[in-house]
Design a protein around this motif. Structure first.
Motif, PDB file in Angstrom:
ATOM      1  N   GLU A 164      -6.761   4.469   6.696  1.00 39.83           N
ATOM      2  CA  GLU A 164      -6.583   5.158   7.975  1.00 39.83           C
ATOM      3  C   GLU A 164      -5.095   5.377   8.237  1.00 39.83           C
ATOM      4  O   GLU A 164      -4.668   6.472   8.616  1.00 39.83           O
ATOM      5  N   LEU A 165      -4.289   4.341   8.023  1.00 40.98           N
ATOM      6  CA  LEU A 165      -2.845   4.465   8.232  1.00 40.98           C
ATOM      7  C   LEU A 165      -2.258   5.506   7.289  1.00 40.98           C
ATOM      8  O   LEU A 165      -1.440   6.342   7.713  1.00 40.98           O
ATOM      9  N   LEU A 166      -2.652   5.498   6.031  1.00 37.35           N
ATOM     10  CA  LEU A 166      -2.123   6.461   5.068  1.00 37.35           C
ATOM     11  C   LEU A 166      -2.500   7.889   5.463  1.00 37.35           C
ATOM     12  O   LEU A 166      -1.698   8.819   5.311  1.00 37.35           O
ATOM     13  N   SER A 167      -3.712   8.070   5.984  1.00 40.42           N
ATOM     14  CA  SER A 167      -4.124   9.403   6.442  1.00 40.42           C
ATOM     15  C   SER A 167      -3.270   9.867   7.614  1.00 40.42           C
ATOM     16  O   SER A 167      -2.867  11.034   7.684  1.00 40.42           O
ATOM     17  N   ARG A 168      -2.978   8.951   8.528  1.00 39.57           N
ATOM     18  CA  ARG A 168      -2.124   9.294   9.672  1.00 39.57           C
ATOM     19  C   ARG A 168      -0.724   9.695   9.198  1.00 39.57           C
ATOM     20  O   ARG A 168      -0.145  10.660   9.676  1.00 39.57           O
ATOM     21  N   ILE A 169      -0.179   8.908   8.266  1.00 36.48           N
ATOM     22  CA  ILE A 169       1.164   9.200   7.751  1.00 36.48           C
ATOM     23  C   ILE A 169       1.198  10.581   7.101  1.00 36.48           C
ATOM     24  O   ILE A 169       2.083  11.399   7.378  1.00 36.48           O
ATOM     25  N   LYS A 170       0.228  10.867   6.244  1.00 37.40           N
ATOM     26  CA  LYS A 170       0.212  12.152   5.546  1.00 37.40           C
ATOM     27  C   LYS A 170      -0.002  13.312   6.503  1.00 37.40           C
ATOM     28  O   LYS A 170       0.566  14.396   6.329  1.00 37.40           O
ATOM     29  N   SER A 180       0.827  -1.208   0.000  1.00 35.65           N
ATOM     30  CA  SER A 180       0.000   0.000   0.000  1.00 35.65           C
ATOM     31  C   SER A 180       0.864   1.261   0.000  1.00 35.65           C
ATOM     32  O   SER A 180       0.538   2.252  -0.668  1.00 35.65           O
ATOM     33  N   LEU A 181       1.956   1.239   0.757  1.00 33.75           N
ATOM     34  CA  LEU A 181       2.854   2.398   0.788  1.00 33.75           C
ATOM     35  C   LEU A 181       3.487   2.628  -0.582  1.00 33.75           C
ATOM     36  O   LEU A 181       3.593   3.767  -1.052  1.00 33.75           O
ATOM     37  N   GLN A 182       3.877   1.550  -1.222  1.00 34.79           N
ATOM     38  CA  GLN A 182       4.500   1.679  -2.540  1.00 34.79           C
ATOM     39  C   GLN A 182       3.495   2.166  -3.577  1.00 34.79           C
ATOM     40  O   GLN A 182       3.859   2.894  -4.503  1.00 34.79           O
ATOM     41  N   GLN A 183       2.225   1.803  -3.414  1.00 36.33           N
ATOM     42  CA  GLN A 183       1.180   2.292  -4.315  1.00 36.33           C
ATOM     43  C   GLN A 183       0.986   3.797  -4.158  1.00 36.33           C
ATOM     44  O   GLN A 183       0.509   4.463  -5.078  1.00 36.33           O
ATOM     45  N   GLU A 184       1.348   4.320  -2.992  1.00 38.83           N
ATOM     46  CA  GLU A 184       1.248   5.755  -2.730  1.00 38.83           C
ATOM     47  C   GLU A 184       2.560   6.475  -3.048  1.00 38.83           C
ATOM     48  O   GLU A 184       2.778   7.610  -2.633  1.00 38.83           O
ATOM     49  N   SER A 185       3.451   5.767  -3.753  1.00 41.59           N
ATOM     50  CA  SER A 185       4.735   6.329  -4.216  1.00 41.59           C
ATOM     51  C   SER A 185       5.767   6.510  -3.107  1.00 41.59           C
ATOM     52  O   SER A 185       6.723   7.268  -3.271  1.00 41.59           O
TER      53      SER A 185
END
Length: 231
Positions: free
Chosen positions: A108-114, A19-24
């Motif tokens: 949810e995790l991606l939102s927290r990271i950003k 998922s992280l790699q899909q978000e570049s």
């Protein structure tokens, strides 16, 4: 940006990494403390953020967080199966910037990271210096002093303090504070987290944290911080 992910459950780790790699994002994946320590020592300058599972087979994510913060000011997010105040406080004391409780949704995790990354790269406010009693906030340097001695704050503690500083004299509800701190990730935040951060700010900035005079609780409404003097 390169993210260090340390998670011993290979199925979970694989899903997060994909998922992280899909978000570049580029990723470095480790399954234990020993391997992660090698990456931290050798590649810390290349890392932009760390995701640490707290319970690892040969140690704790807390130890990794401490090692990172000793070497660099980059954000750390904990992945934990335990959601209680003691563990939250322990993580914050180690300098962590956020935590997320398993099971969680990837978005949810991606939102927290950003959200964490936005706080680290947030532009300074227009006012250079804000004084609140014996506390001075320099928004250009991002430093906070109390009685001319620097007070070390985590990124989220500093962000919360800036919210208060930009609304001096106003009563802010808990919901307003959460929205300001967490931005678009606000829907996922445990209200207990705000209690912890306010407690930590009081312990670092108040002369008597048990009887606060700077961050004042307005019963039934929220919190209020006193008058400002801007230079």
């Amino acid at each position: 940006m390169k993210i260090l992910l340390v998670e011993d459950d290979k199925t979970i780790a694989s899903g997060i990494e994909y998922s992280l790699q899909q978000e570049s994002f580029s990723t470095v994946l480790c399954y234990d403390v020993e391997a992660a320590k090698e990456i931290i020592v050798e590649q810390i300058d290349q890392l932009g953020l760390c995701l640490f599972d707290i319970s690892l087979p040969d140690g704790s994510g807390y130890d990794l967080c401490k090692l990172v913060k000793e070497r660099s000011d980059i954000p750390v997010i904990f992945l934990t199966a335990i959601d209680d105040e003691v563990n939250v406080v322990m993580g914050l004391d180690m300098g962590a910037d956020d935590y997320i409780t398993k099971p969680f949704r990837i978005r949810e995790l991606l939102s927290r990271i950003k959200s964490v990354l936005r706080r680290y790269h947030k532009q300074p406010a227009a006012n250079n210096v804000i004084n609140i009693g014996n506390v001075r906030i320099n928004t250009l340097s991002g430093k906070v002093h109390k009685n001319d001695e620097e007070v070390l704050l985590t990124a989220l503690e500093y962000r919360l303090l800036l919210v208060f500083a930009n609304h001096l004299g106003q009563v802010l509800s808990r919901n307003q504070l959460l929205e300001q701190i967490w931005d678009v990730a606000g829907d996922f935040v445990n209200d207990n987290t705000l209690t912890v951060y306010i407690k930590r700010l009081r312990e670092k900035l108040e002369d008597n944290p048990q009887n606060p005079t700077m961050i004042i609780t307005v019963r039934g409404l929220g919190y209020k911080v006193g008058e400002q003097h801007v230079t």
